[in-house]
Motif scaffolding. Structure first.
Motif, PDB file in Angstrom:
ATOM      1  N   ASP A  63     -47.829 -34.692 -32.638  1.00 58.99           N
ATOM      2  CA  ASP A  63     -47.621 -33.990 -31.373  1.00 58.99           C
ATOM      3  C   ASP A  63     -48.660 -34.365 -30.316  1.00 58.99           C
ATOM      4  OD1 ASP A  63     -45.437 -32.677 -32.392  1.00 58.99           O
ATOM      5  OD2 ASP A  63     -46.560 -30.890 -32.987  1.00 58.99           O
ATOM      6  N   MET A  64     -49.707 -35.041 -30.730  1.00 62.08           N
ATOM      7  CA  MET A  64     -50.738 -35.455 -29.778  1.00 62.08           C
ATOM      8  C   MET A  64     -50.314 -36.700 -28.995  1.00 62.08           C
ATOM      9  SD  MET A  64     -52.918 -33.088 -30.346  1.00 62.08           S
ATOM     10  CE  MET A  64     -54.270 -33.650 -29.316  1.00 62.08           C
ATOM     11  N   LYS A  65     -49.329 -37.422 -29.511  1.00 64.03           N
ATOM     12  CA  LYS A  65     -48.884 -38.650 -28.857  1.00 64.03           C
ATOM     13  C   LYS A  65     -48.280 -38.339 -27.485  1.00 64.03           C
ATOM     14  CE  LYS A  65     -49.636 -41.289 -32.505  1.00 64.03           C
ATOM     15  NZ  LYS A  65     -50.667 -42.366 -32.514  1.00 64.03           N
ATOM     16  N   GLY A  66     -48.847 -38.938 -26.469  1.00 66.64           N
ATOM     17  CA  GLY A  66     -48.335 -38.777 -25.111  1.00 66.64           C
ATOM     18  C   GLY A  66     -48.653 -37.457 -24.452  1.00 66.64           C
ATOM     19  N   LEU A  67     -49.409 -36.579 -25.116  1.00 67.05           N
ATOM     20  CA  LEU A  67     -49.734 -35.262 -24.559  1.00 67.05           C
ATOM     21  C   LEU A  67     -50.659 -35.415 -23.356  1.00 67.05           C
ATOM     22  CD1 LEU A  67     -49.378 -32.132 -25.273  1.00 67.05           C
ATOM     23  CD2 LEU A  67     -51.715 -32.315 -26.169  1.00 67.05           C
ATOM     24  N   LYS A  68     -50.198 -34.961 -22.198  1.00 66.24           N
ATOM     25  CA  LYS A  68     -51.025 -34.991 -20.984  1.00 66.24           C
ATOM     26  C   LYS A  68     -51.898 -33.735 -21.000  1.00 66.24           C
ATOM     27  CE  LYS A  68     -47.363 -35.381 -18.438  1.00 66.24           C
ATOM     28  NZ  LYS A  68     -46.469 -35.431 -17.256  1.00 66.24           N
ATOM     29  N   PHE A  69     -53.163 -33.933 -21.297  1.00 64.18           N
ATOM     30  CA  PHE A  69     -54.049 -32.826 -21.633  1.00 64.18           C
ATOM     31  C   PHE A  69     -55.283 -32.832 -20.741  1.00 64.18           C
ATOM     32  CE2 PHE A  69     -56.730 -30.961 -25.362  1.00 64.18           C
ATOM     33  CZ  PHE A  69     -56.596 -29.684 -24.837  1.00 64.18           C
ATOM     34  N   ARG A  70     -55.489 -31.727 -20.027  1.00 65.50           N
ATOM     35  CA  ARG A  70     -56.734 -31.577 -19.276  1.00 65.50           C
ATOM     36  C   ARG A  70     -57.839 -31.291 -20.299  1.00 65.50           C
ATOM     37  NH1 ARG A  70     -61.614 -28.836 -18.955  1.00 65.50           N
ATOM     38  NH2 ARG A  70     -62.530 -29.335 -16.947  1.00 65.50           N
ATOM     39  N   ILE A  71     -58.750 -32.229 -20.415  1.00 70.47           N
ATOM     40  CA  ILE A  71     -59.851 -32.064 -21.354  1.00 70.47           C
ATOM     41  C   ILE A  71     -61.132 -32.535 -20.679  1.00 70.47           C
ATOM     42  CG2 ILE A  71     -59.512 -34.318 -22.452  1.00 70.47           C
ATOM     43  CD1 ILE A  71     -60.201 -32.901 -25.142  1.00 70.47           C
ATOM     44  N   GLY A  72     -62.187 -31.758 -20.822  1.00 70.61           N
ATOM     45  CA  GLY A  72     -63.417 -32.030 -20.090  1.00 70.61           C
ATOM     46  C   GLY A  72     -64.194 -33.223 -20.616  1.00 70.61           C
ATOM     47  N   GLY A  73     -64.524 -34.124 -19.737  1.00 75.26           N
ATOM     48  CA  GLY A  73     -65.483 -35.172 -19.999  1.00 75.26           C
ATOM     49  C   GLY A  73     -65.191 -36.112 -21.146  1.00 75.26           C
ATOM     50  N   PHE A  74     -66.223 -36.358 -21.923  1.00 78.27           N
ATOM     51  CA  PHE A  74     -66.262 -37.412 -22.927  1.00 78.27           C
ATOM     52  C   PHE A  74     -65.184 -37.285 -24.001  1.00 78.27           C
ATOM     53  CE2 PHE A  74     -68.275 -38.980 -26.926  1.00 78.27           C
ATOM     54  CZ  PHE A  74     -68.369 -40.310 -26.592  1.00 78.27           C
ATOM     55  N   ALA A  75     -64.776 -36.052 -24.333  1.00 79.65           N
ATOM     56  CA  ALA A  75     -63.785 -35.852 -25.396  1.00 79.65           C
ATOM     57  C   ALA A  75     -62.472 -36.571 -25.099  1.00 79.65           C
ATOM     58  CB  ALA A  75     -63.522 -34.369 -25.602  1.00 79.65           C
ATOM     59  N   MET A  96     -56.350 -40.924 -30.105  1.00 80.27           N
ATOM     60  CA  MET A  96     -55.372 -40.162 -30.896  1.00 80.27           C
ATOM     61  C   MET A  96     -53.968 -40.273 -30.310  1.00 80.27           C
ATOM     62  SD  MET A  96     -57.703 -36.740 -31.424  1.00 80.27           S
ATOM     63  CE  MET A  96     -56.489 -35.845 -32.407  1.00 80.27           C
ATOM     64  N   GLY A  97     -53.856 -40.952 -29.170  1.00 76.82           N
ATOM     65  CA  GLY A  97     -52.554 -41.126 -28.538  1.00 76.82           C
ATOM     66  C   GLY A  97     -52.292 -40.210 -27.377  1.00 76.82           C
ATOM     67  N   GLY A  98     -53.248 -39.337 -27.052  1.00 81.76           N
ATOM     68  CA  GLY A  98     -53.080 -38.424 -25.931  1.00 81.76           C
ATOM     69  C   GLY A  98     -53.440 -39.067 -24.604  1.00 81.76           C
ATOM     70  N   VAL A  99     -53.152 -38.331 -23.519  1.00 78.17           N
ATOM     71  CA  VAL A  99     -53.432 -38.825 -22.171  1.00 78.17           C
ATOM     72  C   VAL A  99     -54.380 -37.833 -21.498  1.00 78.17           C
ATOM     73  CG1 VAL A  99     -52.430 -39.549 -19.978  1.00 78.17           C
ATOM     74  CG2 VAL A  99     -51.096 -39.789 -22.087  1.00 78.17           C
ATOM     75  N   PRO A 100     -55.697 -38.090 -21.506  1.00 82.11           N
ATOM     76  CA  PRO A 100     -56.663 -37.135 -20.971  1.00 82.11           C
ATOM     77  C   PRO A 100     -56.638 -37.062 -19.447  1.00 82.11           C
ATOM     78  CG  PRO A 100     -57.776 -39.147 -21.617  1.00 82.11           C
ATOM     79  CD  PRO A 100     -56.345 -39.287 -22.072  1.00 82.11           C
ATOM     80  N   GLN A 101     -56.864 -35.855 -18.941  1.00 80.68           N
ATOM     81  CA  GLN A 101     -56.941 -35.612 -17.506  1.00 80.68           C
ATOM     82  C   GLN A 101     -58.230 -34.838 -17.238  1.00 80.68           C
ATOM     83  OE1 GLN A 101     -54.208 -36.673 -15.469  1.00 80.68           O
ATOM     84  NE2 GLN A 101     -53.495 -37.565 -17.395  1.00 80.68           N
ATOM     85  N   ASN A 102     -59.122 -35.403 -16.420  1.00 83.40           N
ATOM     86  CA  ASN A 102     -60.393 -34.747 -16.110  1.00 83.40           C
ATOM     87  C   ASN A 102     -60.238 -34.003 -14.788  1.00 83.40           C
ATOM     88  OD1 ASN A 102     -63.020 -33.998 -16.602  1.00 83.40           O
ATOM     89  ND2 ASN A 102     -63.921 -35.866 -15.779  1.00 83.40           N
TER      90      ASN A 102
END
Length: 364
Positions: free
Chosen positions: A169-181, A188-194
């Motif tokens: 379920d992490m694949k392609g997940l557009k996820f607001r996540i702070g900084g370095f993480a 893991m296949g996610g799409v981080p948004q700072n």
């Protein structure tokens, strides 16, 4: 004995004991500084840490040292306060160091990295280990020093439109996540948004992102994330104990008297403890209220945690091979973390786990 000779011979401690402190403060210069925060005023706990600090400095100097606190966006954008301190536009900032990992991943070690230390362990590393020394050596190239300015404790894993049921379920997940993480999330296949805290709700509401993490129940409730993403995950593998810091321009700091420097250190230590205490006190009631209003709690599956751990350790090895700044700090951080985790597994975990059993049995 002349007063000047008395102060020189007795030292500050002797002067304070003799009741002469008001005259010592009186001799200090009037100072006015500005502090740029990375947080909106609506978050009284994390933004409020700077106000607690500022008030303590004023109180301890009889109002002679005033630091005005400015919310994110008032003087500069939330994620550019480091530049403001570096170039002297402001004397100080209150921020999370990992926001600036794009300049160098080593910034993240001053705040939190995935599978890092909890809040007490981080404070121990900073004050009694080599953390403060190593981070100040690193920050020297950016023309500022750091003082601990708060900790939120272990955070929640964020708000999701749909609960995470497996690593897939992490694949392609557009996820607001702070900084370095975000670098681990990418692996893991996610799409981080700072995205700054004040802009997260709109991004979730509009569907620009699928999920978002911020801090924990008290602040998350204030920002209303439960209204647009009802599934609330835990724990945040990326923030076991994120430290918030005060960044102080080196030239401004060096220009202070020894007494004023000591006052800044004392005020920051107070603000650091105060923030953690407030989160620990306020989060339980906020979580109860969120659940009562329909929030659905879920724990991140083990395969998600295992994948995140694997990718985090691989990333750290790669950085140690390519980044001398990271290698120097991380080696010390990693050794300290290992010792702390082993110690906490004895007394702390033994006690906490028993008390958790009693709470679940309805005895507390």
């Amino acid at each position: 004995m002349e007063r000047r000779s008395f102060v020189r011979q007795a030292g500050l401690a002797g002067v304070l004991a003799a009741g002469a402190a008001p005259a010592v403060v009186q001799a200090q210069t009037n100072i006015r500084w500005r502090l740029a925060s990375s947080f909106p005023k609506s978050l009284d706990t994390i933004y409020g840490g700077a106000e607690v600090f500022s008030k303590k400095v004023s109180d301890m100097t009889g109002g002679k040292f005033q630091i005005s606190v400015h919310a994110a966006g008032e003087l500069m954008p939330a994620l550019q306060v480091d530049n403001g301190v570096q170039n002297g536009t402001v004397e100080m900032a209150h921020t999370v160091p990992y926001y600036f990992f794009g300049k160098d991943p080593t910034f993240a070690l001053g705040a939190a990295i995935p599978f890092g230390m909890n809040s007490r362990q981080m404070t121990a590393w900073m004050y009694e280990g080599n953390g403060m020394k190593l981070m100040r050596e690193f920050y020297r190239q950016y023309n500022f020093i750091n003082l601990p300015g708060g900790n939120t404790g272990t955070q929640m894993a964020g708000w999701y439109r749909k609960p995470i049921q497996s690593a897939a379920d992490m694949k392609g997940l557009k996820f607001r996540i702070g900084g370095f993480a975000g670098r681990v999330l990418e692996r893991m296949g996610g799409v981080p948004q700072n995205i700054p805290g004040g802009e997260i709700y709109q991004a979730l509401e509009k569907g620009t992102i699928d999920a978002a993490e911020w801090i924990g129940p008290y602040d998350d409730q204030k920002l209303g994330f439960n209204k647009v993403a009802p599934n609330y995950g835990y724990p945040a593998w990326w923030e076991g104990g994120p430290e918030i810091d005060f960044f102080i321009n080196s030239k401004a700091y060096d220009g202070l008297s020894a007494e004023y420097k000591a006052i800044l250190e004392a005020a920051s230590a107070y603000a650091h403890t105060d923030m953690q205490a407030k989160y620990d006190a306020k989060n339980p009631a906020a979580l109860r209220q969120l659940i009562a209003s329909g929030t659905k709690l879920f724990r991140l599956p083990k395969d998600v945690m295992d994948l995140a751990f694997k990718e985090s350790m691989a990333l750290y090895s790669e950085l140690s091979a390519s980044n001398p700044n990271w290698k120097k700090v991380y080696e010390d951080f990693s050794k300290f973390r290992g010792e702390q985790v082993r110690w906490f597994s004895i007394a702390e975990d033994g006690y906490d786990n028993y008390m958790i059993e009693q709470a679940r049995a309805g005895k507390l």
